[in-house]
Scaffold this motif. Structure first.
Motif, PDB file in Angstrom:
ATOM      1  N   ASN A   6      36.771  40.467  70.575  1.00 58.22           N
ATOM      2  CA  ASN A   6      37.223  41.631  69.831  1.00 58.22           C
ATOM      3  C   ASN A   6      38.667  41.897  70.218  1.00 58.22           C
ATOM      4  OD1 ASN A   6      37.717  44.099  68.740  1.00 58.22           O
ATOM      5  ND2 ASN A   6      35.653  44.853  69.105  1.00 58.22           N
ATOM      6  N   ARG A   8      40.651  44.023  69.207  1.00 53.90           N
ATOM      7  CA  ARG A   8      41.178  45.384  69.196  1.00 53.90           C
ATOM      8  C   ARG A   8      40.750  46.191  70.429  1.00 53.90           C
ATOM      9  NH1 ARG A   8      39.816  47.609  63.398  1.00 53.90           N
ATOM     10  NH2 ARG A   8      38.032  46.273  63.654  1.00 53.90           N
ATOM     11  N   VAL A   9      40.314  45.465  71.437  1.00 53.54           N
ATOM     12  CA  VAL A   9      39.946  46.149  72.683  1.00 53.54           C
ATOM     13  C   VAL A   9      41.174  46.831  73.260  1.00 53.54           C
ATOM     14  CG1 VAL A   9      39.075  45.815  75.006  1.00 53.54           C
ATOM     15  CG2 VAL A   9      38.189  44.433  73.144  1.00 53.54           C
ATOM     16  N   LEU A  13      40.312  49.914  78.295  1.00 48.67           N
ATOM     17  CA  LEU A  13      38.911  49.515  78.197  1.00 48.67           C
ATOM     18  C   LEU A  13      38.750  48.104  78.726  1.00 48.67           C
ATOM     19  CD1 LEU A  13      36.468  50.940  77.232  1.00 48.67           C
ATOM     20  CD2 LEU A  13      36.736  49.887  74.992  1.00 48.67           C
ATOM     21  N   ALA A  17      36.345  46.731  81.508  1.00 52.18           N
ATOM     22  CA  ALA A  17      35.455  45.611  81.263  1.00 52.18           C
ATOM     23  C   ALA A  17      35.675  44.526  82.301  1.00 52.18           C
ATOM     24  CB  ALA A  17      35.706  45.063  79.861  1.00 52.18           C
TER      25      ALA A  17
ATOM     26  N   VAL B   9      32.155  44.381  76.091  1.00 54.38           N
ATOM     27  CA  VAL B   9      32.479  45.371  75.068  1.00 54.38           C
ATOM     28  C   VAL B   9      31.897  44.977  73.721  1.00 54.38           C
ATOM     29  CG1 VAL B   9      34.523  46.337  76.149  1.00 54.38           C
ATOM     30  CG2 VAL B   9      34.739  44.264  74.772  1.00 54.38           C
ATOM     31  N   VAL B  15      28.446  50.968  75.536  1.00 56.40           N
ATOM     32  CA  VAL B  15      29.703  51.701  75.724  1.00 56.40           C
ATOM     33  C   VAL B  15      29.699  52.916  74.796  1.00 56.40           C
ATOM     34  CG1 VAL B  15      32.201  51.565  75.386  1.00 56.40           C
ATOM     35  CG2 VAL B  15      30.980  49.655  76.428  1.00 56.40           C
ATOM     36  N   MET B  19      34.430  55.457  72.017  1.00 54.83           N
ATOM     37  CA  MET B  19      35.494  54.617  72.545  1.00 54.83           C
ATOM     38  C   MET B  19      35.602  53.321  71.770  1.00 54.83           C
ATOM     39  SD  MET B  19      34.632  54.797  76.471  1.00 54.83           S
ATOM     40  CE  MET B  19      34.293  56.320  77.280  1.00 54.83           C
ATOM     41  N   PRO B  21      36.539  50.881  68.954  1.00 57.17           N
ATOM     42  CA  PRO B  21      37.489  50.885  67.850  1.00 57.17           C
ATOM     43  C   PRO B  21      36.781  50.554  66.534  1.00 57.17           C
ATOM     44  CG  PRO B  21      37.861  49.014  69.313  1.00 57.17           C
ATOM     45  CD  PRO B  21      36.679  49.745  69.843  1.00 57.17           C
ATOM     46  N   GLY B  22      37.302  51.071  65.448  1.00 61.74           N
ATOM     47  CA  GLY B  22      36.776  50.656  64.138  1.00 61.74           C
ATOM     48  C   GLY B  22      35.818  51.668  63.531  1.00 61.74           C
ATOM     49  N   ARG B  28      38.039  60.112  64.390  1.00 63.60           N
ATOM     50  CA  ARG B  28      39.064  60.134  65.413  1.00 63.60           C
ATOM     51  C   ARG B  28      40.401  60.588  64.802  1.00 63.60           C
ATOM     52  NH1 ARG B  28      40.041  55.163  69.217  1.00 63.60           N
ATOM     53  NH2 ARG B  28      38.163  55.990  70.136  1.00 63.60           N
TER      54      ARG B  28
END
Lengths: 374, 313
Positions: A6, A8-9, A13, A17, B9, B15, B19, B21-22, B28
């Motif tokens: 992903n 766009r982490v 974060l 992780a 993630v 999680v 938090m 995304p998307g 948000r």
């Protein structure tokens, strides 16, 4: 392992992780690596030999108690074995039973051959340790009765009663004298660790009048009662180095210590004399943990370790006594004095009842710790 | 490594959805200005939180679990503890030694910190450095140094014998443990004491004197109460650290004077009784919390008696 990514982490974060995955990885690193197919050759095993280059590409970790002892094992057997068999040998230590348990419990065993106490090995056969394959290990030259289902002896030593010869003009000669604080006043050092061994318990019973042939099963109650009578004169050592240091600094006048440490102290000039007929022969063992990655290779190392030449060299390096009946180590006068397989010594010492100790070890150790700490 | 990293993630990994995304983009965006300000710092503590959970909370939960589940479910480990006098002796000894360490540290550190407070800046720096030097030396090296100095045939006893005293047994007993622990823990007493004392306005002591109080009275009735928070926090720091000491008692003490950390080691490593080791750990924690609770209660009572509502604990 999942293959999702992903992009766009968020950086923060990602950091979290990373921290998490480090934690996760720490718990499961290094698993896998199926045992390589090992060809150890045909014909009966011969102690002290291994088929040339039979273990190319195999990693083996040898674990022992460190110090002079492990250095001697490494020089006498482990390194030469690596050279001949082609195996890459790693060293670790000191042996800690909890680490074996943790490895077996998590099915991630990284120790291949481990030097342990003999009673512990007898008690953990099948739970933490695996049975040895005596088609790979040649035990024909091991002294009778010392090889067990899950262990072979690594060396022999004695828990030897030593006294300061400068202090006592009238030399003590028996366990009775060790327990006689009137005739022989002074501090006595004994092993204070939880790894209780044959020695002081037998000594207490012999001093209390139990005949030698009626010692086992050990009457622990009676032994602790006898030990109570000298508790004020006892100090406890917790490592071999500490025991030797107590002798060299003459902090104690009598002691029951490992024969190798008594040898070390006397060699360094400590004025101590052994009383062999009040000494008990015990041993260390070599074992293979359950689920070890390459048990055949582990046992090939053990077979090599038991060879005549290897045992001679081990004794010459460490002063501990060989476990191959044909071994004739070359020793100086002091070394010979503390060689418990030497007939002059062996005729006086008493060998502990390994069978009884192995079966009762957990119980004795538990009571021993409680007695020491009370 | 990278696959594990992204693994942590994955969308259904637990999680907090806010938090992720998307998916929650619209919500948000609606609250963006207010939320971003709050979320940033919250995210920053995540690594620390993950570390705290992984390194402290998880092992603690695991040992609590093991105390009732190892080797089989039940309370046999607690029964084992209750049944043996040796176990109570070890726990009692540990609390007693920790208490003595705190008292001795306090007795040594109080005058020292006071002296730091009233001395000039240069001397004060020197005094701080003296306290901190042991901090920078390895615990092992210090413990071994003590063995050499304190053993029956060591330097301390040689000096004593020149003065016609001794020999005293200074190691392999509680004396040895205390000497070693006090030396290690002294900075933890001196520093909080000093920081409390330096905030005491010394003019108050002068004012008391000007009102006719003798120096000793001015000191005990004005200075001591004002510096009390330092005494409490220093004593707690020392006491709690002393409870868990392992290396110093292992080297300077004796198996016959075993403290609980050594006893845990024996159970876990020597006897492979992980459940029993866990029981010892849990009981030590409970005993500590009980004592702290008691202390907090006493503090609140005495503070209420003094009419002060501020809280240190």
């Amino acid at each position: 392992m999942y293959k999702t990514t992903n992009s766009r982490v968020k950086p923060t974060l990602g950091l979290a992780a990373a921290a998490l995955s480090v934690l996760l990885l720490a718990g499961c690193g290094g698993a896998g690596a199926a045992p390589a197919a090992v060809d150890l050759g045909s014909g009966p095993a011969v102690a002290g030999t291994v088929k040339k280059d039979a273990l190319k590409g195999v990693n083996l970790t040898f674990v022992s108690y460190g110090g002079l002892y492990q250095d001697g094992q490494t020089a006498a057997a482990v390194t030469p074995f690596g050279k001949e068999s082609g195996a890459r040998i790693l060293a670790d230590g000191p042996t800690e039973y909890s680490k074996i348990k943790a490895q077996v419990e998590s099915s991630n065993v990284t120790w291949d051959v481990v030097d342990t106490g003999s009673y512990w090995a007898a008690g953990q056969c099948g739970t933490e340790l695996q049975p040895l394959d005596y088609t790979i290990i040649d035990k024909s030259k091991v002294p009778a009765g010392l090889a067990g289902k899950c262990s072979v002896p690594a060396m022999q030593y004695a828990n030897v009663f030593v006294y300061n010869k400068d202090k006592y003009k009238d030399a003590p000669t028996s366990w009775k004298d060790f327990f006689d604080t009137k005739k022989y006043p002074g501090k006595r050092a004994i092993d204070g660790t939880e790894n209780i061994e044959g020695g002081i318990i037998e000594g207490a019973l012999l001093a209390d009048g139990v005949p030698k042939d009626k010692l086992y099963p050990l009457d622990l109650k009676r032994a602790f009662k006898k030990l109570d009578t000298i508790k004020d004169s006892l100090v406890y050592w917790t490592t071999g180095a500490q025991a030797q240091q107590m002798l060299e600094s003459k902090e104690v006048d009598m002691a029951v210590v490992w024969s190798g440490r008594a040898f070390g102290a006397v060699k360094n000039g400590a004025p101590f004399e052994p009383v062999w007929n009040a000494s008990v022969v015990v041993m260390d063992t070599l074992t293979v943990p359950k689920n070890a990655k390459n048990p055949k290779a582990s046992m090939a190392l053990i077979n090599y370790y038991l060879g005549k030449e290897q045992q001679e060299k081990l004794t010459e390096e460490t002063s501990y006594s060989p476990v191959n009946v044909e071994a004739k180590p070359k020793l100086d006068a002091v070394g010979k004095k503390f060689l418990i397989t030497d007939p002059a010594v062996a005729s006086k010492t008493m060998v502990c009842n390994f069978d009884w100790w192995g079966k009762n070890y957990t119980n004795v150790a538990e009571q021993w710790v409680a007695w020491v700490a009370k | 490594m990278s696959s594990t990293l992204s693994n942590a993630v994955r969308p259904d990994d637990g999680v907090d959805p806010t938090m992720r995304p998307g998916r929650l983009r619209p919500r948000r965006d609606a609250q963006a200005p207010a939320r971003r300000g709050r979320l940033g710092p919250a995210l920053l503590i995540l690594p620390a939180l993950a570390l705290a959970l992984g390194i402290f909370a998880y092992p603690l939960a695991e040992s609590m679990w093991r105390s009732i589940a190892d080797p089989q479910p039940g309370v046999q480990n607690y029964q084992w503890f209750a049944a043996s006098a040796a176990n109570w002796a070890v726990l009692g000894r540990t609390l007693w030694v920790a208490f003595l360490s705190a008292v001795i540290c306090l007795a040594l550190a109080y005058p020292y910190a006071y002296f730091m407070t009233i001395s000039g800046p240069r001397l004060r720096t020197a005094l701080i450095v003296i306290v901190l030097i042991p901090f920078w030396t390895s615990l092992m090296i210090r413990s071994f140094a003590w063995i050499i100095l304190l053993q029956d045939t060591g330097l301390a006893n040689q000096v004593l014998s020149w003065m016609g005293l001794g020999p005293f047994h200074l190691i392999r007993n509680t004396t040895g443990i205390l000497i070693g622990m006090v030396q290690v823990l002294l900075p933890f007493m001196v520093l909080p004491l000093y920081s409390a004392m330096k905030n005491v306005d010394l003019r108050l002591v002068q004012a008391a004197a000007s009102l006719g109080a003798r120096p000793i009275v001015a000191f005990t009735r004005v200075f001591v109460p004002l510096a009390m928070p330092g005494v409490v926090s220093g004593s707690l720091l020392v006491f709690i650290q002393a409870l868990g000491f392992y290396i110093t008692p292992a080297l300077l003490g004796s198996p016959s004077q075993m403290l609980i950390s050594q006893y845990i080691y024996v159970q876990v490593n020597g006897q492979l009784q992980w459940g029993r080791g866990s029981v010892l750990g849990v009981l030590l924690l409970v005993a500590t919390l009980l004592l702290l609770g008691l202390l907090a209660l006493l503090m609140r009572k005495s503070r209420r008696a003094a009419g002060d509502e501020g809280g240190l604990l």
